[in-house]
Scaffold this active site. Structure first.
Site, mmCIF file in Angstrom:
data_model
loop_
_atom_site.group_PDB
_atom_site.id
_atom_site.type_symbol
_atom_site.label_atom_id
_atom_site.label_comp_id
_atom_site.label_asym_id
_atom_site.label_seq_id
_atom_site.Cartn_x
_atom_site.Cartn_y
_atom_site.Cartn_z
ATOM 1 C CG ASP A 6 -2.127 -0.902 1.042
ATOM 2 O OD1 ASP A 6 -2.251 -1.511 -0.041
ATOM 3 O OD2 ASP A 6 -2.952 -1.004 1.976
ATOM 4 C CG ASN A 76 -3.641 5.935 3.393
ATOM 5 O OD1 ASN A 76 -4.635 5.602 2.752
ATOM 6 N ND2 ASN A 76 -2.883 5.064 4.038
ATOM 7 C CG ASP A 77 -2.560 9.197 7.086
ATOM 8 O OD1 ASP A 77 -1.439 9.546 6.673
ATOM 9 O OD2 ASP A 77 -2.761 8.082 7.596
ATOM 10 C CE1 TYR A 119 -0.635 6.269 14.393
ATOM 11 C CE2 TYR A 119 0.313 8.054 13.110
ATOM 12 C CZ TYR A 119 0.189 7.369 14.304
ATOM 13 O OH TYR A 119 0.893 7.787 15.403
ATOM 14 C CB SER A 122 -3.187 1.970 14.312
ATOM 15 O OG SER A 122 -2.969 1.049 13.274
#
Length: 221
Positions: A6, A76-77, A119, A122
């Site tokens: 990823d 993603n972030d 993340y 998590s």
């Protein structure tokens, strides 16, 4: 075609964000949500690709611009975390120019739906269907008992201000875009985060729904 995990696909998404090229991930890593084709199934996947037997998913991206003049994309972030010392970070969050909340934490994650299984997950944040249009704010190890993730519209604009440390000193933090591109900020600096005008197009060959894929991936852990 993106060969790797990823992380490799995230890098490719940022590198060609301005080119509008669809991506197909060949998973050579471990737990991949984005790279759906296993290395054992490459030949079959290419046959489907040649026959146009696929769907295209539009994934929203984030754009982050700092008061220091740095800017970058993220699929993603965008993560703000402490730099160097183990002291907590003090920061203020504004949404559409209105003060939302002040935090003392190890950092904060601003995630897209695609990044919700990274993340953000998590750190205790929610899992979001990847084609949704929204942003998730999840504090990292907040120093309070009642802090939860906040879900905002994709059209909202977020601004995060780095405040003074508890002793009134200068704080230094790191801003990471998809865990790769890193920018340093300090007390008084700000970063403005909003939905990017660019999107990532990901090719899907499998007929499995997101929930079926999620069930399989979580069963592998």
């Amino acid at each position: 075609l993106v060969l790797g995990g990823d992380g490799t696909l995230l890098q490719a998404a940022r590198d060609i964000a301005m080119r509008d090229i669809p991506l197909l991930g060949i998973n050579l890593g471990t737990l991949g949500y984005l790279a759906e084709v296993d290395s054992d199934n490459v030949e079959a996947a290419l046959q489907h690709l040649v026959k146009d037997e696929y769907e295209t998913e539009q994934r929203m991206m984030l754009s982050g611009t700092t008061t220091t003049g740095d800017s970058a994309f993220a699929l993603n972030d965008i993560v703000i975390s402490r730099s160097g010392s183990l002291k907590v970070i003090h920061y203020h969050i504004y949404v559409n120019g209105q003060f939302l909340k002040g935090y003392s934490a190890d950092g904060i994650i601003i995630a897209t739906p695609t990044g919700s299984t990274g993340y953000n997950l998590s750190a205790g944040g929610p899992i979001v269907e990847p084609k949704a249009q929204l942003m998730v704010l999840t504090p990292i190890c907040p120093h309070t008992l009642n802090t939860r993730s906040i879900v905002l519209s994709a059209e909202d604009e977020i601004e995060i201000e780095i405040c003074e440390g508890r002793d009134g000193g200068i704080q230094t933090v790191e801003v990471n875009f998809d865990g790769a591109h890193c920018v340093a900020l300090k007390t008084g600096d700000r970063i403005r985060i909003k939905r990017s005008s660019q999107e990532t197009r990901i090719l899907k060959l499998s007929k499995l729904s997101f929930l079926e894929v999620l069930h399989r991936k979580m069963s592998e852990v």
